[in-house]
Design a protein around this motif. Structure first.
Motif, PDB file in Angstrom:
ATOM      1  N   MET A   1      -1.945  -4.675  14.170  1.00  0.00           N
ATOM      2  CA  MET A   1      -1.674  -3.437  14.915  1.00  0.00           C
ATOM      3  C   MET A   1      -2.844  -2.970  15.769  1.00  0.00           C
ATOM      4  O   MET A   1      -3.905  -2.636  15.258  1.00  0.00           O
TER       5      MET A   1
ATOM      6  N   HIS B   1      -9.086  -4.744  16.650  1.00  0.00           N
ATOM      7  CA  HIS B   1      -8.936  -3.319  16.299  1.00  0.00           C
ATOM      8  C   HIS B   1     -10.248  -2.865  15.665  1.00  0.00           C
ATOM      9  O   HIS B   1     -10.395  -2.812  14.457  1.00  0.00           O
TER      10      HIS B   1
ATOM     11  N   ILE C   1      -6.983 -10.473  -0.758  1.00  0.00           N
ATOM     12  CA  ILE C   1      -5.665  -9.816  -0.824  1.00  0.00           C
ATOM     13  C   ILE C   1      -4.691 -10.486   0.144  1.00  0.00           C
ATOM     14  O   ILE C   1      -3.547 -10.800  -0.194  1.00  0.00           O
TER      15      ILE C   1
ATOM     16  N   VAL D   1       0.270  -2.665   4.905  1.00  0.00           N
ATOM     17  CA  VAL D   1      -0.579  -1.492   5.101  1.00  0.00           C
ATOM     18  C   VAL D   1      -1.698  -1.457   4.059  1.00  0.00           C
ATOM     19  O   VAL D   1      -2.811  -1.012   4.330  1.00  0.00           O
ATOM     20  N   GLY D   2      -1.405  -1.925   2.854  1.00  0.00           N
ATOM     21  CA  GLY D   2      -2.357  -1.823   1.746  1.00  0.00           C
ATOM     22  C   GLY D   2      -3.594  -2.669   1.983  1.00  0.00           C
ATOM     23  O   GLY D   2      -3.509  -3.809   2.426  1.00  0.00           O
ATOM     24  N   ALA D   3      -4.746  -2.087   1.709  1.00  0.00           N
ATOM     25  CA  ALA D   3      -6.012  -2.810   1.837  1.00  0.00           C
ATOM     26  C   ALA D   3      -7.057  -2.045   1.050  1.00  0.00           C
ATOM     27  O   ALA D   3      -6.846  -0.888   0.694  1.00  0.00           O
TER      28      ALA D   3
ATOM     29  N   GLY E   1      -0.338   4.845  -0.478  1.00  0.00           N
ATOM     30  CA  GLY E   1      -1.404   5.341   0.407  1.00  0.00           C
ATOM     31  C   GLY E   1      -0.911   6.365   1.407  1.00  0.00           C
ATOM     32  O   GLY E   1       0.292   6.643   1.515  1.00  0.00           O
ATOM     33  N   GLN E   2      -1.844   6.889   2.192  1.00  0.00           N
ATOM     34  CA  GLN E   2      -1.481   7.995   3.088  1.00  0.00           C
ATOM     35  C   GLN E   2      -0.672   7.547   4.303  1.00  0.00           C
ATOM     36  O   GLN E   2       0.207   8.275   4.757  1.00  0.00           O
ATOM     37  N   ILE E   3      -0.934   6.360   4.848  1.00  0.00           N
ATOM     38  CA  ILE E   3      -0.111   5.910   5.983  1.00  0.00           C
ATOM     39  C   ILE E   3       1.320   5.643   5.514  1.00  0.00           C
ATOM     40  O   ILE E   3       2.294   6.069   6.150  1.00  0.00           O
TER      41      ILE E   3
ATOM     42  N   GLU F   1       2.400  -2.264  -4.583  1.00  0.00           N
ATOM     43  CA  GLU F   1       1.133  -1.551  -4.873  1.00  0.00           C
ATOM     44  C   GLU F   1       0.387  -2.265  -5.990  1.00  0.00           C
ATOM     45  O   GLU F   1       0.947  -3.114  -6.683  1.00  0.00           O
ATOM     46  N   ILE F   2      -0.880  -1.913  -6.133  1.00  0.00           N
ATOM     47  CA  ILE F   2      -1.634  -2.408  -7.282  1.00  0.00           C
ATOM     48  C   ILE F   2      -1.118  -1.661  -8.527  1.00  0.00           C
ATOM     49  O   ILE F   2      -0.603  -0.544  -8.420  1.00  0.00           O
TER      50      ILE F   2
ATOM     51  N   GLN G   1      -1.127 -12.531  -0.310  1.00  0.00           N
ATOM     52  CA  GLN G   1       0.112 -12.006   0.287  1.00  0.00           C
ATOM     53  C   GLN G   1       0.713 -13.010   1.272  1.00  0.00           C
ATOM     54  O   GLN G   1       1.938 -13.135   1.370  1.00  0.00           O
TER      55      GLN G   1
ATOM     56  N   GLY H   1       0.840  -1.205   0.000  1.00  0.00           N
ATOM     57  CA  GLY H   1       0.000   0.000   0.000  1.00  0.00           C
ATOM     58  C   GLY H   1       0.870   1.248   0.000  1.00  0.00           C
ATOM     59  O   GLY H   1       0.550   2.260   0.620  1.00  0.00           O
TER      60      GLY H   1
ATOM     61  N   VAL I   1      -1.437  -3.855   9.207  1.00  0.00           N
ATOM     62  CA  VAL I   1      -2.086  -2.592   9.565  1.00  0.00           C
ATOM     63  C   VAL I   1      -3.441  -2.481   8.852  1.00  0.00           C
ATOM     64  O   VAL I   1      -4.424  -1.997   9.418  1.00  0.00           O
ATOM     65  N   GLY I   2      -3.489  -2.939   7.602  1.00  0.00           N
ATOM     66  CA  GLY I   2      -4.704  -2.812   6.774  1.00  0.00           C
ATOM     67  C   GLY I   2      -5.887  -3.519   7.405  1.00  0.00           C
ATOM     68  O   GLY I   2      -5.771  -4.639   7.902  1.00  0.00           O
ATOM     69  N   ASN I   3      -7.020  -2.864   7.374  1.00  0.00           N
ATOM     70  CA  ASN I   3      -8.223  -3.379   8.045  1.00  0.00           C
ATOM     71  C   ASN I   3      -9.038  -4.331   7.190  1.00  0.00           C
ATOM     72  O   ASN I   3      -9.036  -4.207   5.976  1.00  0.00           O
TER      73      ASN I   3
HETATM   74  P1  NAX Z   1      -5.094   4.482   1.592  1.00  0.00           P
HETATM   75  O1  NAX Z   1      -6.378   4.156   0.906  1.00  0.00           O
HETATM   76  O2  NAX Z   1      -4.541   5.864   1.562  1.00  0.00           O
HETATM   77  O3  NAX Z   1      -3.949   3.510   1.043  1.00  0.00           O
HETATM   78  C1  NAX Z   1      -4.143   2.143   0.859  1.00  0.00           C
HETATM   79  C2  NAX Z   1      -3.287   1.731  -0.317  1.00  0.00           C
HETATM   80  O4  NAX Z   1      -3.333   0.318  -0.412  1.00  0.00           O
HETATM   81  C3  NAX Z   1      -3.787   2.290  -1.658  1.00  0.00           C
HETATM   82  O5  NAX Z   1      -2.747   3.031  -2.280  1.00  0.00           O
HETATM   83  C4  NAX Z   1      -4.162   1.033  -2.442  1.00  0.00           C
HETATM   84  O6  NAX Z   1      -3.896   1.146  -3.833  1.00  0.00           O
HETATM   85  C5  NAX Z   1      -3.257  -0.002  -1.780  1.00  0.00           C
HETATM   86  N1  NAX Z   1      -3.690  -1.380  -2.007  1.00  0.00           N
HETATM   87  C6  NAX Z   1      -4.953  -1.857  -2.156  1.00  0.00           C
HETATM   88  N2  NAX Z   1      -4.902  -3.161  -2.442  1.00  0.00           N
HETATM   89  C7  NAX Z   1      -3.602  -3.522  -2.460  1.00  0.00           C
HETATM   90  C8  NAX Z   1      -2.939  -4.729  -2.722  1.00  0.00           C
HETATM   91  N3  NAX Z   1      -3.603  -5.856  -3.031  1.00  0.00           N
HETATM   92  N4  NAX Z   1      -1.587  -4.729  -2.671  1.00  0.00           N
HETATM   93  C9  NAX Z   1      -0.892  -3.618  -2.393  1.00  0.00           C
HETATM   94  N5  NAX Z   1      -1.475  -2.426  -2.168  1.00  0.00           N
HETATM   95  C10 NAX Z   1      -2.818  -2.389  -2.191  1.00  0.00           C
HETATM   96  O7  NAX Z   1      -5.267   3.971   3.084  1.00  0.00           O
HETATM   97  P2  NAX Z   1      -4.454   4.349   4.403  1.00  0.00           P
HETATM   98  O8  NAX Z   1      -5.066   5.514   5.040  1.00  0.00           O
HETATM   99  O9  NAX Z   1      -3.001   4.377   4.082  1.00  0.00           O
HETATM  100  O10 NAX Z   1      -4.822   3.092   5.331  1.00  0.00           O
HETATM  101  C11 NAX Z   1      -4.346   1.802   5.025  1.00  0.00           C
HETATM  102  C12 NAX Z   1      -5.062   0.764   5.862  1.00  0.00           C
HETATM  103  O11 NAX Z   1      -4.786   0.963   7.237  1.00  0.00           O
HETATM  104  C13 NAX Z   1      -6.603   0.811   5.748  1.00  0.00           C
HETATM  105  O12 NAX Z   1      -7.079  -0.502   5.642  1.00  0.00           O
HETATM  106  C14 NAX Z   1      -7.011   1.421   7.072  1.00  0.00           C
HETATM  107  O13 NAX Z   1      -8.322   1.069   7.414  1.00  0.00           O
HETATM  108  C15 NAX Z   1      -5.981   0.824   7.985  1.00  0.00           C
HETATM  109  N6  NAX Z   1      -5.797   1.446   9.290  1.00  0.00           N
HETATM  110  C16 NAX Z   1      -5.492   0.633  10.324  1.00  0.00           C
HETATM  111  C17 NAX Z   1      -5.201   1.103  11.578  1.00  0.00           C
HETATM  112  C18 NAX Z   1      -4.849   0.186  12.697  1.00  0.00           C
HETATM  113  O14 NAX Z   1      -4.719   0.684  13.825  1.00  0.00           O
HETATM  114  N7  NAX Z   1      -4.699  -1.117  12.515  1.00  0.00           N
HETATM  115  C19 NAX Z   1      -5.291   2.558  11.873  1.00  0.00           C
HETATM  116  C20 NAX Z   1      -5.211   3.414  10.669  1.00  0.00           C
HETATM  117  C21 NAX Z   1      -5.910   2.890   9.452  1.00  0.00           C
HETATM  118  O15 NAX Z   1      -7.264   3.207   9.526  1.00  0.00           O
END
Ligand code: NAX
Length: 326
Positions: A155, A187, A108, A87-89, A14-16, A42-43, A112, A11, A129-131
């Motif tokens: 996480m 979480h 996904i 992180v990616g989700a 993405g923003q994280i 990344e995708i 992975q 991911g 990290v990804g939800n």
């Molecule tokens: P973003 O939507 O900004 O970034 C996610 C990125 O993942 C995107 O760029 C997308 O293209 C990429 N992605 C999607 N499918 C993929 C794959 N199969 N392989 C590789 N990359 C892929 O989200 P962001 O704000 O960065 O958050 C990422 C994840 O963290 C989300 O699922 C979010 O819900 C989760 N979080 C988890 C937290 C925790 O405490 N466990 C807290 C923060 C956050 O909410």
């Protein structure tokens, strides 16, 4: 010169990850004498953005950054990984049910998990990290039978950090004065942030804050903090999430402080009567790169009931993705 640590980040557009990657090249994870090599997954549609992010990483001129590989192939991205941040989700879209979200992300994380099994070092430490993070981690580990389930965590450190800060603020102290906060469970909003064993300046936290604030203010505030940030910022937590990911991984590699513990979602061994095999957040201590669930804590009836509720949610999520659990 030390051998570079191979770090995979998924991911990466993405923003994280934007914040996480900048913290990694600054040496915030393993110190400023430990070189790193990054593999960014990344995708395909987002690879252009990752190239832009990489230009910025190059422009840091960090002496720690030895190499960056960008790919949309999980086996390339997890090759020889020592540490992996998943992180990616897929985010929840309009009209999407939790079941749909679980299913889409389950696919996904099974891909992975297989790629980690095929390509990563057997000693890899994986942080999801990804939800939905706990269940995604469970799917990944069940699809990586060649790697110990102990090498997979999810996480809850952001929830832990939120709890520590809320407590410190309430007591007019800094987070330096807080010890032994625990987050149990998923979480999600069913998580249980527990102050029963927490200390503020060496004295029981509940003596400082009282049971009413703890039950009726603190717990819902921590549980709903993520939604509150989204409402205020228009986007979900990013910098605090990246910071939590760094803190989680740093403690896992370098150890928790001798007088404290942290919270991590780990593969349940049945401690505290929690269903074995679900990825549940526990208080843990880490020594020599290996975690141990803190044992022997007294659990009162209120805490027991709250832990049961979040454990039940984890079991429901597990049952929804059972077909992908290898
Ligand atoms: P973003 O939507 O900004 O970034 C996610 C990125 O993942 C995107 O760029 C997308 O293209 C990429 N992605 C999607 N499918 C993929 C794959 N199969 N392989 C590789 N990359 C892929 O989200 P962001 O704000 O960065 O958050 C990422 C994840 O963290 C989300 O699922 C979010 O819900 C989760 N979080 C988890 C937290 C925790 O405490 N466990 C807290 C923060 C956050 O909410």
């Amino acid at each position: 010169m030390k051998t570079p640590v191979q770090i995979t980040v998924t991911g990466a557009a993405g923003q994280i990850s934007y914040v996480l990657l900048s913290r990694l090249v600054a040496g915030d994870l393993l110190g400023d004498d430990q070189p790193i090599a990054l593999r960014l997954l990344e995708i395909p549609e987002a690879l252009g953005v990752v190239r832009g992010v990489n230009m910025e990483l190059i422009d840091y001129a960090s002496p720690l950054l030895e190499d960056v590989i960008i790919s949309s192939d999980p086996e390339v991205a997890f090759k020889d990984a020592d540490l992996a941040f998943l992180v990616g989700a897929r985010p929840r879209g309009p009209g999407m049910e939790r079941q749909d979200l679980l299913q889409m992300n389950a696919d996904i994380f099974s891909v992975q998990g297989k790629a980690i099994d095929a390509a990563a070092k057997r000693s890899v430490k994986v942080l999801v990290v990804g939800n939905p993070a706990n269940t995604n981690a469970l799917i990944a580990l069940r699809n990586a039978p060649g790697i110990s389930p102990r090498n997979f965590t999810a996480m809850t450190r952001l929830d832990h950090n939120r709890a520590v800060s809320q407590l410190a603020q309430k007591c007019g102290r800094t987070t330096r004065d807080i010890r032994q906060v625990a987050v149990w469970g998923n979480h999600s909003t069913t998580q249980h942030p527990d102050l029963c064993h927490a200390l503020v300046d060496g004295k029981p936290a509940l003596d400082w804050v009282g049971r009413d604030w703890y039950e009726n203010d603190f717990i819902p505030t921590v549980q709903k903090r993520g939604a509150e940030v989204i409402q205020a910022r228009g986007k979900s937590s990013a910098a605090s999430a990246a910071n939590a990911a760094i803190g989680h991984m740093r403690d896992w590699v370098l150890g928790t402080p001798p007088d404290d513990w942290t919270s991590m979602a780990v593969h349940s061994d049945g401690s505290y009567g929690i269903e074995p095999g679900v990825m549940c957040s526990f208080p843990v201590r880490v020594r020599d790169g290996d975690y141990a669930i803190v044992q022997g804590l007294e659990i009162d009836a209120f805490t027991q009931e709250r832990i049961k509720a979040t454990e039940t949610e984890l079991m429901i999520e597990r049952d929804m993705v059972r077909h992908l659990l290898g």
